[in-house]
Write an enzyme that holds these catalytic residues in place. Sequence first.
Site, PDB file in Angstrom:
ATOM      1  N   HIS A  27       0.866  -1.175   0.000  1.00 53.30           N
ATOM      2  CA  HIS A  27       0.000   0.000   0.000  1.00 53.30           C
ATOM      3  C   HIS A  27       0.906   1.229   0.000  1.00 53.30           C
ATOM      4  O   HIS A  27       1.591   1.509   0.995  1.00 53.30           O
ATOM      5  CB  HIS A  27      -0.916  -0.004   1.225  1.00 53.30           C
ATOM      6  N   GLU A  30       1.488   3.940   2.859  1.00 53.18           N
ATOM      7  CA  GLU A  30       1.923   3.528   4.196  1.00 53.18           C
ATOM      8  C   GLU A  30       3.442   3.646   4.315  1.00 53.18           C
ATOM      9  O   GLU A  30       4.163   2.663   4.481  1.00 53.18           O
ATOM     10  CB  GLU A  30       1.428   2.107   4.474  1.00 53.18           C
ATOM     11  N   HIS A 160       3.184  -3.286   7.037  1.00 51.87           N
ATOM     12  CA  HIS A 160       2.199  -2.249   6.741  1.00 51.87           C
ATOM     13  C   HIS A 160       2.277  -1.149   7.790  1.00 51.87           C
ATOM     14  O   HIS A 160       3.005  -1.260   8.777  1.00 51.87           O
ATOM     15  CB  HIS A 160       0.782  -2.840   6.753  1.00 51.87           C
ATOM     16  N   GLU A 233       1.936  -4.544  11.434  1.00 54.45           N
ATOM     17  CA  GLU A 233       1.426  -3.182  11.344  1.00 54.45           C
ATOM     18  C   GLU A 233       2.156  -2.294  12.346  1.00 54.45           C
ATOM     19  O   GLU A 233       2.472  -2.733  13.452  1.00 54.45           O
ATOM     20  CB  GLU A 233      -0.077  -3.151  11.667  1.00 54.45           C
TER      21      GLU A 233
END
Length: 263
Positions: A27, A30, A160, A233
């Site tokens: 992504h 990010e 992420h 994350e």
Amino acid sequence: MRCVYLSTANLRPGADKKVVFLTARVHPGESPASFVCQEFVFKTTRCFSPALALTSVLPMPWQHGSIRESLGLCVIDFLVSQNPVARVLRDHVVFKIVPMLNPDGVYLGNYRCSLMGFDLNRHWQDPSPWAHPTLHAVKQLIVAMNNDPRVSLEFYIDVHAHSTMMNGFMYGNVFEVEERVHRQAVFPRLVCHNAPDFSFSSTSFNRDVVKAGTGRRFLGGLLDDTSYCYTLEVSFYSYMAGVSSVPVPYTEETCILPHDDKP
């Protein structure tokens, strides 16, 4: 744009290949994922001990360091350095790193999608060489390694960044065999032990249908039960340390760099 792929190792001829596969920036918005990719392996080397016990006997030069501290230290620089831990890792482990899975999206300034408007992290099941070329190539590489009896793919970690939650945390998979479920929880617990900004309480294990096309879910079903697949994350903005109720922002000033600053 090209998707850069890096591999580092110094294995003895004929030695079995234990592989740690790290991807990031699927992504494009990010951006903290890039910083984590740069230094994550170095900060958590000891956490690979469930599958790579050899590293557990090597004390890190520093422990209990923030997941996102030491922004100036690149994992690639470390892995090719003369650091004694790096030398042992090169002798026993192959690190394969794709630091930017979505370079076109990054170049265009997209937040989540690719050049053609796809969320690449929903297309691992059947990526197109035309519409999702970077994903297609990486999947082919991982499948080839999985089919090679000389290769043991120990870990797959997709990095992420999260825009609403604090701290670092992980998503893991749910399996029918209870023993495998318990083993999947060991690595996040070890990361939590080594990094004060990592939250095991925010870590979750699921098999949501909407996440079936993610790297973690697809590879968790493809690889055998000796492999560990996670999404890592990290917060865009801050973390809570210990019992403190005051958020600590992720800034260069709040990082405790583990190496001497140079002018």
